[in-house]
Design an enzyme around this catalytic site. Structure first.
Site, PDB file in Angstrom:
ATOM      1  N   ASP A  79       0.858  -1.186   0.000  1.00 27.19           N
ATOM      2  CA  ASP A  79       0.000   0.000   0.000  1.00 27.19           C
ATOM      3  C   ASP A  79       0.897   1.240   0.000  1.00 27.19           C
ATOM      4  O   ASP A  79       1.864   1.304   0.762  1.00 27.19           O
ATOM      5  CB  ASP A  79      -0.883  -0.019   1.259  1.00 27.19           C
ATOM      6  CG  ASP A  79      -2.031   0.963   1.204  1.00 27.19           C
ATOM      7  OD1 ASP A  79      -1.796   2.131   0.826  1.00 27.19           O
ATOM      8  OD2 ASP A  79      -3.156   0.568   1.546  1.00 27.19           O
ATOM      9  N   HIS A  82      -6.655  -6.081   3.302  1.00 22.88           N
ATOM     10  CA  HIS A  82      -5.451  -5.442   3.819  1.00 22.88           C
ATOM     11  C   HIS A  82      -4.747  -6.430   4.735  1.00 22.88           C
ATOM     12  O   HIS A  82      -5.384  -7.010   5.615  1.00 22.88           O
ATOM     13  CB  HIS A  82      -5.814  -4.206   4.654  1.00 22.88           C
ATOM     14  CG  HIS A  82      -6.513  -3.131   3.906  1.00 22.88           C
ATOM     15  ND1 HIS A  82      -5.858  -2.018   3.417  1.00 22.88           N
ATOM     16  CD2 HIS A  82      -7.819  -2.978   3.570  1.00 22.88           C
ATOM     17  CE1 HIS A  82      -6.735  -1.230   2.821  1.00 22.88           C
ATOM     18  NE2 HIS A  82      -7.930  -1.794   2.900  1.00 22.88           N
ATOM     19  N   HIS A  87     -10.701  -6.303  -2.180  1.00 28.81           N
ATOM     20  CA  HIS A  87      -9.339  -6.427  -1.663  1.00 28.81           C
ATOM     21  C   HIS A  87      -9.356  -6.640  -0.155  1.00 28.81           C
ATOM     22  O   HIS A  87     -10.323  -6.322   0.527  1.00 28.81           O
ATOM     23  CB  HIS A  87      -8.496  -5.194  -2.005  1.00 28.81           C
ATOM     24  CG  HIS A  87      -9.010  -3.907  -1.457  1.00 28.81           C
ATOM     25  ND1 HIS A  87     -10.099  -3.250  -1.990  1.00 28.81           N
ATOM     26  CD2 HIS A  87      -8.576  -3.138  -0.423  1.00 28.81           C
ATOM     27  CE1 HIS A  87     -10.308  -2.130  -1.324  1.00 28.81           C
ATOM     28  NE2 HIS A  87      -9.402  -2.046  -0.352  1.00 28.81           N
ATOM     29  N   GLY A  94     -13.185  -2.041   1.904  1.00 31.66           N
ATOM     30  CA  GLY A  94     -13.865  -2.099   0.630  1.00 31.66           C
ATOM     31  C   GLY A  94     -14.449  -0.816   0.095  1.00 31.66           C
ATOM     32  O   GLY A  94     -15.131  -0.841  -0.922  1.00 31.66           O
TER      33      GLY A  94
END
Length: 131
Positions: free
Chosen positions: A29, A95, A93, A86
């Site tokens: 990220d 995390h 996805h 989301g």
């Protein structure tokens, strides 16, 4: 219009990819909550994790789990937390966030990280995945 994540999959936007196969991608990220914060996505463009087809959803966490030992090794964290929000990008996805305490999951701590710092972390995680 493709999502930001689809553009990363297609190589249109650079990213520190740490693990990839034909169905999933894991990359760092750019606004990590903690060093090593990794996003794991299916390569199919789909907005909401809980409306993914069963096969794609069933494969997402096992793929993500492959990254966890490398994140633990590189960051020295106690655990890797998993979070599904989301809302940030309309592409399913999860995390993966290296953590030592529950407050480490606070997205208020997220900050833009210099490219060279992300590149160094990416190199370390990829090396740990090869070990």
């Amino acid at each position: 219009m493709s999502t930001l994540f689809t553009r990363i999959i297609n190589g249109e936007i650079p990213a520190q990819k740490v693990l990839e196969d034909d169905r999933y991608l894991a990359f760092l990220d750019i606004r990590p909550v903690r060093p090593g914060h990794t996003l794991v996505i299916p390569k199919i463009e789909h907005d909401y994790i809980f409306t993914l087809d069963d096969e794609t959803l069933a494969g997402l966490l096992p793929f993500a789990r492959r990254v966890v030992p490398a994140l633990e090794q590189v960051t020295g964290c106690k655990r890797v937390g998993v979070m599904v929000a989301g809302l940030e990008v309309p592409h399913a996805h999860v995390h993966l966030i290296p953590m030592n305490a529950i407050h480490d999951l606070n997205f208020a701590h997220a900050k833009e990280t210099p490219t060279e710092v992300l590149a160094a972390m990416g190199d370390q995680v990829r090396a740990a995945l090869r070990d």
